[in-house]
Design a protein around this motif. Structure first.
Motif, PDB file in Angstrom:
ATOM      1  N   ILE A  14       0.856  -1.180   0.000  1.00 22.73           N
ATOM      2  CA  ILE A  14       0.000   0.000   0.000  1.00 22.73           C
ATOM      3  C   ILE A  14       0.894   1.233   0.000  1.00 22.73           C
ATOM      4  O   ILE A  14       1.995   1.218   0.576  1.00 22.73           O
ATOM      5  CB  ILE A  14      -0.958   0.006   1.220  1.00 22.73           C
ATOM      6  CG1 ILE A  14      -1.978   1.144   1.101  1.00 22.73           C
ATOM      7  CG2 ILE A  14      -0.197   0.075   2.509  1.00 22.73           C
ATOM      8  CD1 ILE A  14      -3.065   1.073   2.168  1.00 22.73           C
ATOM      9  N   HIS A  15       0.467   2.304  -0.665  1.00 24.73           N
ATOM     10  CA  HIS A  15       1.255   3.535  -0.736  1.00 24.73           C
ATOM     11  C   HIS A  15       0.772   4.504   0.338  1.00 24.73           C
ATOM     12  O   HIS A  15      -0.421   4.530   0.674  1.00 24.73           O
ATOM     13  CB  HIS A  15       1.093   4.176  -2.124  1.00 24.73           C
ATOM     14  CG  HIS A  15       2.038   5.294  -2.383  1.00 24.73           C
ATOM     15  ND1 HIS A  15       1.743   6.601  -2.050  1.00 24.73           N
ATOM     16  CD2 HIS A  15       3.288   5.299  -2.927  1.00 24.73           C
ATOM     17  CE1 HIS A  15       2.770   7.367  -2.388  1.00 24.73           C
ATOM     18  NE2 HIS A  15       3.723   6.614  -2.924  1.00 24.73           N
ATOM     19  N   PRO A  16       1.675   5.336   0.874  1.00 27.83           N
ATOM     20  CA  PRO A  16       1.260   6.300   1.909  1.00 27.83           C
ATOM     21  C   PRO A  16       0.081   7.175   1.504  1.00 27.83           C
ATOM     22  O   PRO A  16      -0.742   7.548   2.364  1.00 27.83           O
ATOM     23  CB  PRO A  16       2.525   7.134   2.124  1.00 27.83           C
ATOM     24  CG  PRO A  16       3.642   6.189   1.818  1.00 27.83           C
ATOM     25  CD  PRO A  16       3.145   5.330   0.684  1.00 27.83           C
ATOM     26  N   SER A  17      -0.035   7.504   0.220  1.00 27.08           N
ATOM     27  CA  SER A  17      -1.151   8.355  -0.223  1.00 27.08           C
ATOM     28  C   SER A  17      -2.486   7.638  -0.129  1.00 27.08           C
ATOM     29  O   SER A  17      -3.545   8.274  -0.150  1.00 27.08           O
ATOM     30  CB  SER A  17      -0.919   8.836  -1.652  1.00 27.08           C
ATOM     31  OG  SER A  17      -0.856   7.736  -2.552  1.00 27.08           O
ATOM     32  N   LYS A  51       6.906   6.747   6.464  1.00 24.82           N
ATOM     33  CA  LYS A  51       7.858   6.673   5.359  1.00 24.82           C
ATOM     34  C   LYS A  51       7.328   5.747   4.268  1.00 24.82           C
ATOM     35  O   LYS A  51       6.477   4.890   4.520  1.00 24.82           O
ATOM     36  CB  LYS A  51       9.214   6.157   5.849  1.00 24.82           C
ATOM     37  CG  LYS A  51       9.926   7.060   6.841  1.00 24.82           C
ATOM     38  CD  LYS A  51      11.282   6.490   7.219  1.00 24.82           C
ATOM     39  CE  LYS A  51      12.032   7.406   8.163  1.00 24.82           C
ATOM     40  NZ  LYS A  51      13.375   6.858   8.517  1.00 24.82           N
ATOM     41  N   GLU A  52       7.879   5.928   3.083  1.00 28.46           N
ATOM     42  CA  GLU A  52       7.535   5.030   1.981  1.00 28.46           C
ATOM     43  C   GLU A  52       8.303   3.728   2.110  1.00 28.46           C
ATOM     44  O   GLU A  52       9.203   3.585   2.914  1.00 28.46           O
ATOM     45  CB  GLU A  52       7.834   5.708   0.635  1.00 28.46           C
ATOM     46  CG  GLU A  52       6.941   6.897   0.323  1.00 28.46           C
ATOM     47  CD  GLU A  52       7.159   7.407  -1.079  1.00 28.46           C
ATOM     48  OE1 GLU A  52       7.943   6.806  -1.836  1.00 28.46           O
ATOM     49  OE2 GLU A  52       6.538   8.432  -1.430  1.00 28.46           O
ATOM     50  N   GLY A  53       7.927   2.790   1.216  1.00 31.69           N
ATOM     51  CA  GLY A  53       8.464   1.437   1.267  1.00 31.69           C
ATOM     52  C   GLY A  53       7.310   0.592   1.746  1.00 31.69           C
ATOM     53  O   GLY A  53       7.365   0.029   2.826  1.00 31.69           O
ATOM     54  N   SER A  54       6.231   0.563   0.866  1.00 31.29           N
ATOM     55  CA  SER A  54       4.878   0.302   1.311  1.00 31.29           C
ATOM     56  C   SER A  54       4.543   1.454   2.267  1.00 31.29           C
ATOM     57  O   SER A  54       4.794   2.600   1.942  1.00 31.29           O
ATOM     58  CB  SER A  54       4.731  -1.074   1.938  1.00 31.29           C
ATOM     59  OG  SER A  54       4.935  -2.090   0.946  1.00 31.29           O
ATOM     60  N   LYS A 102     -10.039  -7.033   9.096  1.00 31.68           N
ATOM     61  CA  LYS A 102     -11.168  -6.272   8.546  1.00 31.68           C
ATOM     62  C   LYS A 102     -10.797  -5.545   7.262  1.00 31.68           C
ATOM     63  O   LYS A 102     -11.594  -5.474   6.311  1.00 31.68           O
ATOM     64  CB  LYS A 102     -11.666  -5.270   9.588  1.00 31.68           C
ATOM     65  CG  LYS A 102     -12.846  -4.426   9.131  1.00 31.68           C
ATOM     66  CD  LYS A 102     -13.267  -3.460  10.234  1.00 31.68           C
ATOM     67  CE  LYS A 102     -14.429  -2.585   9.767  1.00 31.68           C
ATOM     68  NZ  LYS A 102     -14.838  -1.626  10.843  1.00 31.68           N
ATOM     69  N   ASN A 103      -9.563  -5.025   7.189  1.00 31.20           N
ATOM     70  CA  ASN A 103      -9.136  -4.234   6.043  1.00 31.20           C
ATOM     71  C   ASN A 103      -8.218  -4.998   5.092  1.00 31.20           C
ATOM     72  O   ASN A 103      -7.680  -4.413   4.157  1.00 31.20           O
ATOM     73  CB  ASN A 103      -8.432  -2.972   6.533  1.00 31.20           C
ATOM     74  CG  ASN A 103      -9.336  -2.041   7.300  1.00 31.20           C
ATOM     75  OD1 ASN A 103     -10.137  -1.314   6.719  1.00 31.20           O
ATOM     76  ND2 ASN A 103      -9.245  -2.068   8.631  1.00 31.20           N
ATOM     77  N   ASN A 104      -8.058  -6.302   5.352  1.00 31.33           N
ATOM     78  CA  ASN A 104      -7.223  -7.167   4.501  1.00 31.33           C
ATOM     79  C   ASN A 104      -5.810  -6.582   4.353  1.00 31.33           C
ATOM     80  O   ASN A 104      -5.293  -6.418   3.238  1.00 31.33           O
ATOM     81  CB  ASN A 104      -7.862  -7.356   3.129  1.00 31.33           C
ATOM     82  CG  ASN A 104      -7.206  -8.506   2.357  1.00 31.33           C
ATOM     83  OD1 ASN A 104      -6.587  -9.402   2.933  1.00 31.33           O
ATOM     84  ND2 ASN A 104      -7.326  -8.474   1.038  1.00 31.33           N
ATOM     85  N   LEU A 105      -5.183  -6.277   5.474  1.00 32.62           N
ATOM     86  CA  LEU A 105      -3.852  -5.693   5.493  1.00 32.62           C
ATOM     87  C   LEU A 105      -2.813  -6.703   5.991  1.00 32.62           C
ATOM     88  O   LEU A 105      -3.108  -7.528   6.858  1.00 32.62           O
ATOM     89  CB  LEU A 105      -3.825  -4.457   6.401  1.00 32.62           C
ATOM     90  CG  LEU A 105      -4.754  -3.304   6.015  1.00 32.62           C
ATOM     91  CD1 LEU A 105      -4.725  -2.236   7.102  1.00 32.62           C
ATOM     92  CD2 LEU A 105      -4.355  -2.708   4.672  1.00 32.62           C
ATOM     93  N   ASP A 106      -1.626  -6.610   5.427  1.00 33.14           N
ATOM     94  CA  ASP A 106      -0.497  -7.405   5.906  1.00 33.14           C
ATOM     95  C   ASP A 106       0.396  -6.499   6.741  1.00 33.14           C
ATOM     96  O   ASP A 106       0.999  -5.548   6.214  1.00 33.14           O
ATOM     97  CB  ASP A 106       0.295  -7.996   4.740  1.00 33.14           C
ATOM     98  CG  ASP A 106      -0.461  -9.103   4.028  1.00 33.14           C
ATOM     99  OD1 ASP A 106      -1.261  -9.786   4.700  1.00 33.14           O
ATOM    100  OD2 ASP A 106      -0.265  -9.287   2.819  1.00 33.14           O
ATOM    101  N   VAL A 107       0.469  -6.780   8.033  1.00 27.78           N
ATOM    102  CA  VAL A 107       1.174  -5.917   8.982  1.00 27.78           C
ATOM    103  C   VAL A 107       2.416  -6.626   9.503  1.00 27.78           C
ATOM    104  O   VAL A 107       2.380  -7.813   9.823  1.00 27.78           O
ATOM    105  CB  VAL A 107       0.252  -5.547  10.163  1.00 27.78           C
ATOM    106  CG1 VAL A 107       0.978  -4.641  11.150  1.00 27.78           C
ATOM    107  CG2 VAL A 107      -1.027  -4.884   9.660  1.00 27.78           C
TER     108      VAL A 107
END
Length: 252
Positions: A14-17, A51-54, A102-107
């Motif tokens: 995912i991008h920071p934007s 920061k970026e990098g995902s 819930k948001n289908n995120l990889d943390v």
């Protein structure tokens, strides 16, 4: 602060934007609980940077707390469980797990420590506390009462050696009927709470006052030694104390 470190919470792919402010809020409150589960009002500053990098969320604070979180992550990875860590930290991990699913995120959670431990949380993981290790208990707490009162939700704060500062729910009537001023004095309290049968930790979110008890700081050393000796004798016939405790509490 001179000795600083950081906790990094990386959100993959995912991008920071595209990282909504609601996600930032979710992370802020849970990372604070992860870093400082107790006495958060007196904690050092936690600075935040993205920061970026995902999406790399950097939380910089006192190095000692970063080291403790790194140890906590190792504990989770070793046991594949959050049952043995601090309750506030466990709830924070649960919240991040729910949020990620819930948001289908990889943390990915890691630290600035060399050879840091890493914790992966996504929709395929399941970091939840085991409900059967928490039982209802009536117990006694001893310590210094540092706050009493409240307009809408009366409570008292007691500072204990074993459990830190504990907030206990009560009523205006109970506090008003105390003949002696207990504020800033050592006291004993009889409370109802949920307690972890593995490590004795209390669920501090819901502790109710049952009554006050008189507390004497001075102890008779001989009396105490006799109690310890008698207690040690009573355990000699118990081969598996964990199993015995579980049977007594009706869990087996």
């Amino acid at each position: 602060m001179t000795n600083l470190g950081y906790i990094e919470v990386k959100i993959h792919d995912i991008h920071p934007s595209d990282f909504d402010i609601s996600h930032v809020v979710e992370l802020l409150k849970n990372v604070e609980s992860l870093l400082y589960p107790n006495e958060r009002k007196k904690r050092p500053i936690i600075s935040y940077e993205i920061k970026e990098g995902s999406v790399r969320n950097i939380f910089k604070t006192d190095l000692s707390q970063v080291i403790l979180v790194n140890t906590t992550i190792k504990n989770i990875n070793d046991t594949k469980s959050i049952d043995n860590i601090d309750l506030i930290q466990a709830k924070a991990i649960e919240n991040i797990q729910e949020w990620a699913s819930k948001n289908n995120l990889d943390v990915e959670i890691k630290s600035s420590i060399k050879n840091t431990n890493k914790l992966e949380i996504n929709r395929n993981t399941n970091f939840q506390r085991s409900e059967n290790i928490w039982i209802d208990s009536d117990l006694y707490l001893y310590g210094k009462i540092i706050s009493m009162g409240g307009k809408t939700n009366p409570n008292l704060h007691i500072s204990t050696e074993e459990h830190g500062t504990v907030i206990i729910q009560t009523t205006e009537e109970v506090l008003a009927n105390q003949a002696d001023n207990r504020l800033y004095k050592y006291s004993g309290v009889h409370v109802h709470a949920k307690q972890n049968i593995k490590n004795g930790q209390l669920d501090k979110s819901d502790i109710k006052l049952l009554g006050f008890i008189e507390y004497e700081q001075s102890l008779d050393d001989n009396y105490l030694d006799n109690l310890i000796n008698e207690a040690s004798k009573s355990w000699t016939d118990i081969k598996d104390t964990d199993q015995w405790l579980a049977e007594i509490r009706g869990l087996r």
